[in-house]
Design a protein around this motif. Sequence first.
Motif, PDB file in Angstrom:
ATOM      1  N   ASP A 161      -6.156   2.335   0.997  1.00  0.00           N
ATOM      2  CA  ASP A 161      -5.886   1.023   0.414  1.00  0.00           C
ATOM      3  C   ASP A 161      -5.788  -0.064   1.481  1.00  0.00           C
ATOM      4  O   ASP A 161      -5.986  -1.245   1.188  1.00  0.00           O
ATOM      5  CB  ASP A 161      -4.612   1.054  -0.433  1.00  0.00           C
ATOM      6  CG  ASP A 161      -4.606  -0.055  -1.482  1.00  0.00           C
ATOM      7  OD1 ASP A 161      -5.620  -0.193  -2.196  1.00  0.00           O
ATOM      8  OD2 ASP A 161      -3.613  -0.792  -1.569  1.00  0.00           O
TER       9      ASP A 161
ATOM     10  N   GLN B  97       0.830  -1.208   0.000  1.00  0.00           N
ATOM     11  CA  GLN B  97       0.000   0.000   0.000  1.00  0.00           C
ATOM     12  C   GLN B  97       0.866   1.260   0.000  1.00  0.00           C
ATOM     13  O   GLN B  97       0.467   2.294  -0.551  1.00  0.00           O
ATOM     14  CB  GLN B  97      -0.926  -0.001   1.227  1.00  0.00           C
ATOM     15  CG  GLN B  97      -2.138  -0.913   1.116  1.00  0.00           C
ATOM     16  CD  GLN B  97      -1.797  -2.388   1.093  1.00  0.00           C
ATOM     17  OE1 GLN B  97      -0.829  -2.820   1.719  1.00  0.00           O
ATOM     18  NE2 GLN B  97      -2.590  -3.180   0.382  1.00  0.00           N
TER      19      GLN B  97
ATOM     20  N   PHE C  22     -13.898   2.482   1.564  1.00  0.00           N
ATOM     21  CA  PHE C  22     -12.871   2.766   0.566  1.00  0.00           C
ATOM     22  C   PHE C  22     -13.445   3.583  -0.587  1.00  0.00           C
ATOM     23  O   PHE C  22     -12.866   4.594  -0.999  1.00  0.00           O
ATOM     24  CB  PHE C  22     -12.280   1.451   0.051  1.00  0.00           C
ATOM     25  CG  PHE C  22     -11.585   1.556  -1.275  1.00  0.00           C
ATOM     26  CD1 PHE C  22     -10.324   2.097  -1.365  1.00  0.00           C
ATOM     27  CD2 PHE C  22     -12.211   1.113  -2.440  1.00  0.00           C
ATOM     28  CE1 PHE C  22      -9.674   2.208  -2.598  1.00  0.00           C
ATOM     29  CE2 PHE C  22     -11.583   1.209  -3.660  1.00  0.00           C
ATOM     30  CZ  PHE C  22     -10.308   1.756  -3.750  1.00  0.00           C
TER      31      PHE C  22
ATOM     32  N   SER D  91      -0.017  -7.662   2.746  1.00  0.00           N
ATOM     33  CA  SER D  91      -0.719  -6.384   2.709  1.00  0.00           C
ATOM     34  C   SER D  91      -0.658  -5.730   4.075  1.00  0.00           C
ATOM     35  O   SER D  91      -0.413  -6.386   5.100  1.00  0.00           O
ATOM     36  CB  SER D  91      -2.195  -6.575   2.305  1.00  0.00           C
ATOM     37  OG  SER D  91      -2.947  -7.133   3.370  1.00  0.00           O
TER      38      SER D  91
ATOM     39  N   TYR E  33      -9.249  -1.138   1.638  1.00  0.00           N
ATOM     40  CA  TYR E  33      -9.544  -2.002   0.496  1.00  0.00           C
ATOM     41  C   TYR E  33      -9.001  -3.416   0.721  1.00  0.00           C
ATOM     42  O   TYR E  33      -9.643  -4.405   0.368  1.00  0.00           O
ATOM     43  CB  TYR E  33      -8.929  -1.405  -0.770  1.00  0.00           C
ATOM     44  CG  TYR E  33      -9.254  -2.171  -2.032  1.00  0.00           C
ATOM     45  CD1 TYR E  33     -10.458  -1.963  -2.696  1.00  0.00           C
ATOM     46  CD2 TYR E  33      -8.357  -3.091  -2.571  1.00  0.00           C
ATOM     47  CE1 TYR E  33     -10.762  -2.661  -3.855  1.00  0.00           C
ATOM     48  CE2 TYR E  33      -8.655  -3.791  -3.728  1.00  0.00           C
ATOM     49  CZ  TYR E  33      -9.860  -3.569  -4.359  1.00  0.00           C
ATOM     50  OH  TYR E  33     -10.164  -4.265  -5.499  1.00  0.00           O
TER      51      TYR E  33
END
Length: 303
Positions: free
Chosen positions: A196, A155, A281, A214, A199
């Motif tokens: 993000d 991200q 998001f 992530s 997300y």
Amino acid sequence: MNAPEIVPDSERRGLIGALPPRLRPFASLMRLDRPIGIWLLFWPCAWSVALAGVGGRWALFGWFAIGAFAMRSAGCVYNDIVDQDLDARVERTRLRPLASKRVTARMAWALAIGLCLIGLYVLTHLTRAAQLVAVASLFLVAAYPFMKRWTWWPQAWLGLVFSWGALVGWPAVTGEIGIPALWLYAGTVAWVIGYDTLYAIQDVEDDALVGVKSSARRLGDQAPAGVAIFYALALVLWGFALWEVRPDWLALLALLPAALHLANQALRADPKDGPGALALFRSNRIAGLLVFMAMLVVGLAAR
């Protein structure tokens, strides 16, 4: 008798569903059913132009909108080319055109190149300084799809990519990169990391299965707190950008609507609620509009 082709629901309805069947896989590659990415790429460009005072070049907003559409679409196609094997192993992405073999890699590359040519045409309407800055982003763009294999913070890399327009818009107006643009860029990187991460919450389980990293996986249950921290950092850095243009405490109040919106996102975020995180998001298109209004008011008032 051949079995019916399995396609995602998004290709049976809306804009993509209205297209001829042969074009639908290519529209899916470009994510035409999800324009949020275009907004998120466009806003930093628009903020930078607005904060620079526009300089009478109102058409820049239109050119940057076209560029955001073309380059976001090209980025999605490129990302799918790189990730087609991973996508085939993830439930949410297994029906993407390349992962499901409905489009060949050669056809996808041709589409990506065509979209990049549109982006190149947009560059011809910018100043030389803005052109050079824009081209300098290509390495970051090319490397992004590989980041989730190498780091827990892809991200952050996306932040470097999706915020780049903040560095392009200012020289498109002034002919050079200014200090306010640097503060604006830094704040936008933090904003992107925040949204993000939201997300990425929807993919935590699938990402764990295939070994994709992530910020949402790294932060776990602390993801909402992480989002709040990055949003707060974004607001502080955007405040520095405004102060450089107009050193007045009243100018900082222009960010209040955006601050309230982002705070609401962070407070409502739930690391166990993927659909809810996706909705939050997507609400960043509104956050982008609120920041744009702040930048435009201050930018015009300072000129």
